[in-house]
Design a protein around this motif. Sequence first.
Motif, short mmCIF file in Angstrom:
data_model
loop_
_atom_site.label_atom_id
_atom_site.label_comp_id
_atom_site.label_asym_id
_atom_site.label_seq_id
_atom_site.Cartn_x
_atom_site.Cartn_y
_atom_site.Cartn_z
N THR A 1 -12.96 -16.28 -46.89
CA THR A 1 -13.76 -17.11 -46.16
C THR A 1 -13.53 -18.75 -46.65
OG1 THR A 1 -15.18 -15.49 -45.43
CG2 THR A 1 -16.15 -17.52 -44.97
N ASP B 1 -18.55 -17.54 -41.80
CA ASP B 1 -19.29 -16.70 -41.97
C ASP B 1 -20.64 -17.34 -41.35
OD1 ASP B 1 -18.07 -14.98 -43.26
OD2 ASP B 1 -18.96 -15.36 -45.22
N ASP C 1 -10.04 -14.78 -40.22
CA ASP C 1 -10.65 -14.47 -41.41
C ASP C 1 -11.44 -13.17 -41.23
OD1 ASP C 1 -11.89 -14.52 -43.87
OD2 ASP C 1 -13.84 -15.42 -42.97
N THR C 2 -11.16 -12.31 -42.35
CA THR C 2 -11.52 -10.50 -42.06
C THR C 2 -12.42 -10.25 -43.28
OG1 THR C 2 -9.75 -9.80 -43.42
CG2 THR C 2 -9.39 -10.06 -41.04
N SER D 1 -18.80 -11.73 -45.35
CA SER D 1 -18.19 -11.61 -44.12
C SER D 1 -18.59 -10.10 -43.64
CB SER D 1 -16.77 -12.13 -43.87
OG SER D 1 -16.56 -13.25 -44.52
MG MG Z 1 -15.28 -13.56 -46.06
#
Ligand code: MG
Length: 700
Positions: A23, A50, A80-81, A61
């Motif tokens: 992130t 986030d 973003d995972t 996250s």
């Molecule tokens: Mg993250």
Amino acid sequence: MREYSGSDIRNIAVVGHGASGKTSLVDALAFVSGTSKRHGSVRDGTALTDTTPEETDRGFSISLACAYAEWQGTKINFVDTPGYLDFQGDAIAGLSATDGALCVVSASAGVEVGTERMFREAVARRDPVLFVVSMMDKEHADFDRIYQQIKTRLSAKVIPVEIPVGAGSDFHGVLNLFTKRAHLYKRGAKTGEYQEADVPDEARGQFDRYYQELIETIAATDDSLLERYLEGGEVSSADAVTAMREAMKRMELFPLFCVSSELLYGTQAVLSTIVDLMPNARDMEELHAFTGAEGSNTVQVHASDEAPFCAQVFKTISESHVGDISYFRILSGTLAAGQDVYNATRDTAEKVNHLSIALGKDRAEVTRLHAGDIGCVAKLRNTHTNDTLSTREHPVRLPQIVFPEGQVQMAVHPANHADEEKLQAGLHRIHDEDPTFELHYNAETHETIVSGLGERHLEISLSKLRRKYGASAELAKPKIAYRETLRLRAEGQGRHKKQSGGRGQFGDCWVRIAPLPRGSGYEFVDQIVGGSIPRQYIPAVDKGIQEACTRGVLAGYPLVDFRVELYDGSFHTVDSNEMSFKMAGILAFKSVAPKCKPVLLEPLDEIEVTTPDLYMGDVLGDLSARRGHIQGTEPTDGETRIRAVVPQAELHDFASSIQSMTQGHARFHRRFKGYEEAPADVVQRVTSEAAVHQEEPVAH
Ligand SMILES: [Mg+2]
Ligand SMILES: Nc1nc2c(ncn2[C@@H]2O[C@H](COP(=O)(O)OP(=O)(O)OP(=O)(O)O)[C@@H](O)[C@H]2O)c(=O)[nH]1
């Protein structure tokens, strides 16, 4: 913003272990590209991707989020995972929506189980992977060590393209081996500004060593390049980049970079590298989609603007005051704001009113998106994750994203009864957002059961439920749906007689009850001859027995797998009616069943655990301690697959215990197997618990 067509778009999933810096990296990349105006931080809760209270409160996250960067005439879409295993569903969705992955490895923690898992997942999908060593500014950051770890634990085909100048508090630049140029940063500065320079003296030795390795490795992937290299010819950096891009597509090379997202060092180089090395959205692999809402024929889907429009929804998130936001990837054709589309998965018409692209929680409206791009739209009427949007004229359904199955099951109870309806509606909404959160009602135990990828997943889903849908609920260990059955045959009478002035009640029956093989259910045999019970009352006896057997005689659990033969009885011409014979059936069951040696059955699950060999002994020991019967073990590729049958009652904390035992390396599937007779100690425990709870029946 200008319109980008597929060849100027890169779709990149940012994956890796929890807390590896994904992130922070996405935030830094969007910031240095100029797309985002502020350099946010996970620690302050200001990172671009986030954004939900569940994420900012906890500092990690939970769901995927999109952002983009415009760089060198290219639009890079980032997904973003989340890194934690509990939220892996969104990492899979993120990979499904993109064409390449940045696999982030923390310079201090190194390769972890989540790194391994996501790297293998990306490779299995044939997505080129670029490794980024993050947090190079942290104490003990050691690029060489991480490089060796990736090499030994993930792939021997990893090769550094950019190396750090200094490390830890002394990290102050990156050196690109292709361009032989360094980006040197003013120590401590956080603006992203750098000075370009030749290879600094302090890094000369390291440069020579890594440069040699890079060129040799790249040459080895391309015959003509190798020939030139062996003959002493120069390999130009343009040739090396082209060869590397091709080798990455074939999974033959995985370049390695290094950054500090906190200081923004090395971030511009990562952006340029994505543009140079990652596949563009037009070159996506050809896909096949099913035709129409029902059709089983397939059509090829190309990322061409001229082809009919179709897009896959890889995520829906509901936001208060806005409603559902659907994130989609356009696989072919273009999409304009205001366009009518068709959801072939659900056979519903939808209108794309506000077409946008997402930068974290902000959305910028656009007029048109092209094949290959990622966008989002608010307020579709009935569209959920995994649906395909297309057109009425060319309706198609794309292959669905396969999400990981639930590992943990819990019962969920409303904090107060008034919340029951809100709770059910909210749970379904959460499932619509997150397919790895599932729910079903267990009619035997009268509980709503939710399942997910881990305990934390379920807990956080309930916090979402509270915040978004105003329903408070608690998680509890699910009740076990025991059953009862019989071992012997016996016979006897059920006689119901009531005389209370006026018309009385009379029903009388004789039954034989006998056990049936497991799984046969219930059988009723009418053997009445000579009219000892009139025809019209016989179904009532059957009904009475079926009602009575929902509460067995041992511990109140449903009694199954038995046969009842109704062979005699008597009646009264005035007082007999259906009700009386139903009562007689109930009484017959209650008097005969206890004589048939009732036994308790417990539900068993079949478990298949795949674990690295290293932990096999521990896993086998754990399964045995849970009264599991090992059915067999099979070696598979450095791992072992263990099959076992284990009572459900022993499986409650299985997921967390197996994860901690194997440091997150094991995976398992679990499915219902059947019922078996419970051993004496279980019978003892269950019957004494039933005696205590007699006033709260398990089954009605
Ligand atoms: Mg993250
Ligand atoms: N010193 C330093 N800290 C960093 C850097 N990048 C990230 N961090 C810190 O590392 C922690 C984890 O970073 P995140 O960016 O949230 O990591 P993540 O990979 O997104 O984590 P998950 O979302 O849980 O998978 C945060 O406290 C960040 O502030 C960096 O370059 N330098």
